[in-house]
Design an enzyme around this catalytic site. Structure first.
Site, PDB file in Angstrom:
ATOM      1  N   GLU A  35      21.818 -15.458   5.253  1.00 49.62           N
ATOM      2  CA  GLU A  35      22.970 -14.951   4.146  1.00 49.62           C
ATOM      3  C   GLU A  35      24.652 -15.097   4.587  1.00 49.62           C
ATOM      4  O   GLU A  35      25.290 -14.366   4.934  1.00 49.62           O
ATOM      5  CB  GLU A  35      22.261 -13.040   3.502  1.00 49.62           C
ATOM      6  CG  GLU A  35      20.941 -13.034   2.542  1.00 49.62           C
ATOM      7  CD  GLU A  35      20.973 -13.626   1.585  1.00 49.62           C
ATOM      8  OE1 GLU A  35      21.499 -14.447   1.385  1.00 49.62           O
ATOM      9  OE2 GLU A  35      19.330 -13.269   1.511  1.00 49.62           O
ATOM     10  N   LYS A  54      23.012  -4.687  14.748  1.00 47.83           N
ATOM     11  CA  LYS A  54      24.368  -4.434  14.943  1.00 47.83           C
ATOM     12  C   LYS A  54      25.263  -4.442  13.654  1.00 47.83           C
ATOM     13  O   LYS A  54      25.314  -5.412  13.173  1.00 47.83           O
ATOM     14  CB  LYS A  54      23.821  -6.074  15.774  1.00 47.83           C
ATOM     15  CG  LYS A  54      25.566  -5.925  16.517  1.00 47.83           C
ATOM     16  CD  LYS A  54      26.512  -6.630  16.446  1.00 47.83           C
ATOM     17  CE  LYS A  54      26.802  -7.163  15.881  1.00 47.83           C
ATOM     18  NZ  LYS A  54      28.112  -6.504  15.445  1.00 47.83           N
ATOM     19  N   CYS A 104      30.855 -11.671  -1.185  1.00 47.04           N
ATOM     20  CA  CYS A 104      30.359 -13.383  -0.827  1.00 47.04           C
ATOM     21  C   CYS A 104      29.973 -14.290  -1.787  1.00 47.04           C
ATOM     22  O   CYS A 104      29.625 -15.305  -2.590  1.00 47.04           O
ATOM     23  CB  CYS A 104      28.771 -13.549  -0.389  1.00 47.04           C
ATOM     24  SG  CYS A 104      28.177 -12.201  -0.271  1.00 47.04           S
ATOM     25  N   GLU A 155      36.407 -20.677   0.747  1.00 52.70           N
ATOM     26  CA  GLU A 155      35.701 -19.126   0.930  1.00 52.70           C
ATOM     27  C   GLU A 155      36.914 -19.147   1.719  1.00 52.70           C
ATOM     28  O   GLU A 155      37.344 -18.664   2.574  1.00 52.70           O
ATOM     29  CB  GLU A 155      35.014 -18.636   1.606  1.00 52.70           C
ATOM     30  CG  GLU A 155      34.238 -17.073   0.857  1.00 52.70           C
ATOM     31  CD  GLU A 155      32.929 -17.047   1.895  1.00 52.70           C
ATOM     32  OE1 GLU A 155      33.133 -16.785   2.958  1.00 52.70           O
ATOM     33  OE2 GLU A 155      32.136 -15.883   1.425  1.00 52.70           O
TER      34      GLU A 155
HETATM   35  P1  TAP Z   1      31.526 -13.055  10.587  1.00 45.97           P
HETATM   36  O1  TAP Z   1      32.532 -12.827  11.091  1.00 45.97           O
HETATM   37  O2  TAP Z   1      30.232 -13.879  10.246  1.00 45.97           O
HETATM   38  O3  TAP Z   1      30.516 -11.252  11.055  1.00 45.97           O
HETATM   39  C1  TAP Z   1      29.482 -11.193  10.431  1.00 45.97           C
HETATM   40  C2  TAP Z   1      28.337 -10.474  11.916  1.00 45.97           C
HETATM   41  O4  TAP Z   1      28.378 -11.091  12.982  1.00 45.97           O
HETATM   42  C3  TAP Z   1      29.344  -9.085  12.600  1.00 45.97           C
HETATM   43  O5  TAP Z   1      28.218  -8.050  12.930  1.00 45.97           O
HETATM   44  C4  TAP Z   1      29.644  -9.273  13.526  1.00 45.97           C
HETATM   45  O6  TAP Z   1      30.203  -8.845  14.867  1.00 45.97           O
HETATM   46  C5  TAP Z   1      28.401 -11.082  13.943  1.00 45.97           C
HETATM   47  N1  TAP Z   1      29.173 -11.686  14.883  1.00 45.97           N
HETATM   48  C6  TAP Z   1      29.922 -12.008  14.957  1.00 45.97           C
HETATM   49  N2  TAP Z   1      29.753 -13.728  16.050  1.00 45.97           N
HETATM   50  C7  TAP Z   1      28.574 -13.328  16.404  1.00 45.97           C
HETATM   51  C8  TAP Z   1      28.004 -13.917  17.442  1.00 45.97           C
HETATM   52  N3  TAP Z   1      28.650 -15.528  18.145  1.00 45.97           N
HETATM   53  N4  TAP Z   1      26.592 -14.007  17.218  1.00 45.97           N
HETATM   54  C9  TAP Z   1      25.996 -12.469  17.199  1.00 45.97           C
HETATM   55  N5  TAP Z   1      26.809 -11.777  15.989  1.00 45.97           N
HETATM   56  C10 TAP Z   1      27.648 -12.256  15.710  1.00 45.97           C
HETATM   57  O7  TAP Z   1      31.458 -12.375   8.914  1.00 45.97           O
HETATM   58  P2  TAP Z   1      32.112 -10.865   8.542  1.00 45.97           P
HETATM   59  O8  TAP Z   1      33.717 -11.629   8.808  1.00 45.97           O
HETATM   60  O9  TAP Z   1      31.884  -9.936   8.622  1.00 45.97           O
HETATM   61  O10 TAP Z   1      31.860 -11.265   7.088  1.00 45.97           O
HETATM   62  C11 TAP Z   1      32.295 -11.864   5.767  1.00 45.97           C
HETATM   63  C12 TAP Z   1      31.165 -13.037   5.120  1.00 45.97           C
HETATM   64  O11 TAP Z   1      30.204 -12.797   5.006  1.00 45.97           O
HETATM   65  C13 TAP Z   1      31.659 -13.608   4.626  1.00 45.97           C
HETATM   66  O12 TAP Z   1      31.542 -15.429   4.996  1.00 45.97           O
HETATM   67  C14 TAP Z   1      31.164 -13.309   3.452  1.00 45.97           C
HETATM   68  O13 TAP Z   1      30.459 -14.209   2.094  1.00 45.97           O
HETATM   69  C15 TAP Z   1      30.123 -12.930   4.211  1.00 45.97           C
HETATM   70  N6  TAP Z   1      29.075 -12.480   3.721  1.00 45.97           N
HETATM   71  C16 TAP Z   1      27.639 -13.251   2.934  1.00 45.97           C
HETATM   72  C17 TAP Z   1      26.734 -12.234   2.341  1.00 45.97           C
HETATM   73  C18 TAP Z   1      25.609 -13.036   1.073  1.00 45.97           C
HETATM   74  S1  TAP Z   1      24.118 -11.927   1.163  1.00 45.97           S
HETATM   75  N7  TAP Z   1      25.860 -14.322   1.588  1.00 45.97           N
HETATM   76  C19 TAP Z   1      27.231 -10.959   2.033  1.00 45.97           C
HETATM   77  C20 TAP Z   1      28.112 -10.142   2.750  1.00 45.97           C
HETATM   78  C21 TAP Z   1      29.388 -10.711   3.089  1.00 45.97           C
HETATM   79  P3  TAP Z   1      31.455  -8.275  14.980  1.00 45.97           P
HETATM   80  O14 TAP Z   1      32.138  -8.473  13.823  1.00 45.97           O
HETATM   81  O15 TAP Z   1      31.529  -6.834  14.923  1.00 45.97           O
HETATM   82  O16 TAP Z   1      32.252  -8.668  16.077  1.00 45.97           O
END
Ligand code: TAP
Length: 462
Positions: A237, A162, A271, A364
């Site tokens: 992650e 997903k 991240c 963050e």
């Molecule tokens: P999130 O808002 O956490 O979303 C990540 C994924 O989770 C998306 O596909 C989102 O879907 C899904 N999601 C949201 N609510 C969910 C739920 N209740 N159940 C299951 N899945 C759910 O993060 P983001 O804004 O996309 O990315 C930014 C974050 O990712 C930052 O905190 C960053 O640090 C972290 N990140 C970490 C790493 C590593 S490797 N540690 C790498 C990159 C990013 P939708 O958005 O499609 O609704």
């Protein structure tokens, strides 16, 4: 090109952040679409695990070749959808291919052990888990998916992925590419649906053996809780607030010129962003002068322009969140340029001096805002670097090798670079301490995280 939207059905608009225009319209998927994808993955599993290892490896190599051949097209799509500079996007798609090659090479090296025991022979097998659910973020869409897909498929699992709904387009293309490359139907299933509905269902689904998640710490916490109901295996992650520690005995100019790319790469939506720039007090003035020069020279603009080094933020809502870290009374020391709208632009911004207790140093930001935190001596550097709930990456800059290694051992972080900002390589483990996550991706051990150990005892005595 993308899944058809039928008349009258609800749709999701995928926006191009640099123009605010609609890039694609996709049908809105629901829990039943996840159930169908899981059923396909479950049905495909027995045949996929039975594929001879050399053949599975060959298929993954073919997929890597297909990605490499289509690098330009996939990179352009990624650059437009995620708003990242085209050169960076090409690098990321290159890493997708590299990742598949690396784990294709691991297929025939995934071995068990024999263990000396009384009365027989004891051996272990690394068994595939079955259906793996993957949930990925919008900042590095296809490459983060590849970090999970390549080892999971190499270890003979089937997958439901997903992607984030802000940036699902390269994952959708990748599924088609995989079929063209010969991956059997049902082995890889992409469900471009929302997290709250499709992500949640994937986590709760009883036929999903493991969830591999990358995203925010907040959503990760919810996933860990929901996964507990079915005792699902989970790797997480999550977020970061990493330190870039610059000692006065370092090549200060070099550290300062590198620092912006450690925070502002991918518009700070990284991240690994080393957004706490800790500078030893005697070096602060020299550091800030070189940093100003570098930040003010950064080309912020059209992601498809080869000379661009920073694109827009992902959305208007996210830009608002980032802006909340730079209120009118913020100590803005350096502000770079950014185009006028349309587009979700935000200039690279350096706050200085900042205390490690300030909000900009604790949370963050996930945008191009860096905090310069002065410190005195090694002990304070360690204390400040570790004074965070996160522990994902970091850097130490010094010419004193012993001090560099003492710092590297003392900082609670999963990845640390000395005199460099490098964080990620396909062949080395990546992941976080503390609330930055659970488990590691990449490197030689990642395939094991997509297996269960089976212990078999064979009695040999008459
Ligand atoms: P999130 O808002 O956490 O979303 C990540 C994924 O989770 C998306 O596909 C989102 O879907 C899904 N999601 C949201 N609510 C969910 C739920 N209740 N159940 C299951 N899945 C759910 O993060 P983001 O804004 O996309 O990315 C930014 C974050 O990712 C930052 O905190 C960053 O640090 C972290 N990140 C970490 C790493 C590593 S490797 N540690 C790498 C990159 C990013 P939708 O958005 O499609 O609704």
């Amino acid at each position: 090109m993308f899944p058809a939207v039928s008349a009258g059905s609800a749709t999701i608009e995928v926006i191009e952040p640099a123009t605010e225009r609609v890039l694609e319209q996709l049908p809105e998927l629901g829990a039943e679409d996840v159930d169908a994808a899981v059923a396909k993955a479950k049905a495909a599993f027995p045949a996929w695990r039975a594929v001879a290892p050399a053949e599975r490896a060959a298929l993954l190599h073919r997929l890597a070749d297909a990605v490499a051949e289509r690098n330009g097209e996939l990179a352009t799509l990624e650059a437009r959808n995620a708003g990242k500079p085209i050169g960076n996007a090409r690098g990321e798609i290159g890493m997708v291919a590299e990742c598949f090659r690396y784990y294709a090479g691991g297929v025939e090296r995934l071995t068990g052990k024999t263990i000396p025991v009384a009365g027989g022979v004891d051996m272990t097998f690394r068994e595939p888990m079955g259906v793996i659910g993957m949930i990925t973020p919008w900042n590095f869409p296809l490459v983060i998916a590849a970090w999970k897909l390549a080892p999971a498929l190499a270890a003979a699992n089937t997958v439901v992925l997903k992607p984030a709904m802000l940036t699902p387009l390269t994952a959708i293309e990748f599924e088609k590419l995989a079929l063209e490359a010969g991956l059997p139907e049902g082995v890889l299933n992409v469900v471009p649906g929302s997290g709250s509905v499709c992500g949640q269902r994937l986590v709760e689904h009883p036929d999903v053996a493991k969830i591999a998640f990358t995203g925010s710490t907040e959503v990760g916490r919810g996933i860990a809780e929901a996964a507990a109901a079915t005792i699902k295996r989970v790797t997480l992650e999550l977020g970061g607030k990493s330190a870039n520690v610059v000692f006065a005995d370092a090549d200060v100019e070099k550290a300062a010129r590198a620092a912006p790319y450690a925070v502002f790469d991918n518009s700070g939506q990284d991240c690994c962003a080393r957004s706490r720039i800790m500078v030893e007090k005697p070096a602060v003035d020299e550091f800030l002068a070189a940093l100003r020069d570098e930040v003010e020279g950064m080309k912020v603009g059209d992601p498809l322009d080869e000379s661009t080094v920073m694109g827009p933020l992902i959305s208007a809502g996210h830009r608002e969140e980032v802006a909340s870290f730079v209120p009118d009374d913020a100590p803005v020391a350096i502000r770079g340029s950014a185009p006028e709208g349309p587009g979700f632009w935000f200039p690279p911004t350096v706050l200085s001096p900042v205390s490690n207790d300030d909000r900009a140093a604790r949370e963050e930001i996930f945008g191009p805002v860096a905090a310069v935190i002065p410190f005195e001596g090694e002990a304070e550097a360690v204390a400040l670097a570790n004074d965070t709930i996160y522990g994902l990456s970091g850097s130490v800059w010094t010419r004193d090798g012993a001090k560099a290694l003492r710092m590297a051992r003392a900082i609670d972080t999963g990845v640390l670079s000395i005199n460099s900002n490098s964080s990620v390589r396909v062949s080395t483990p990546f992941g976080g301490f503390k609330q930055s996550g659970i488990g590691r991706e990449l490197g030689p051990d990642a395939m094991e995280h997509y297996t269960e150990v089976k212990n078999v005892y064979y009695a040999t005595e008459e």
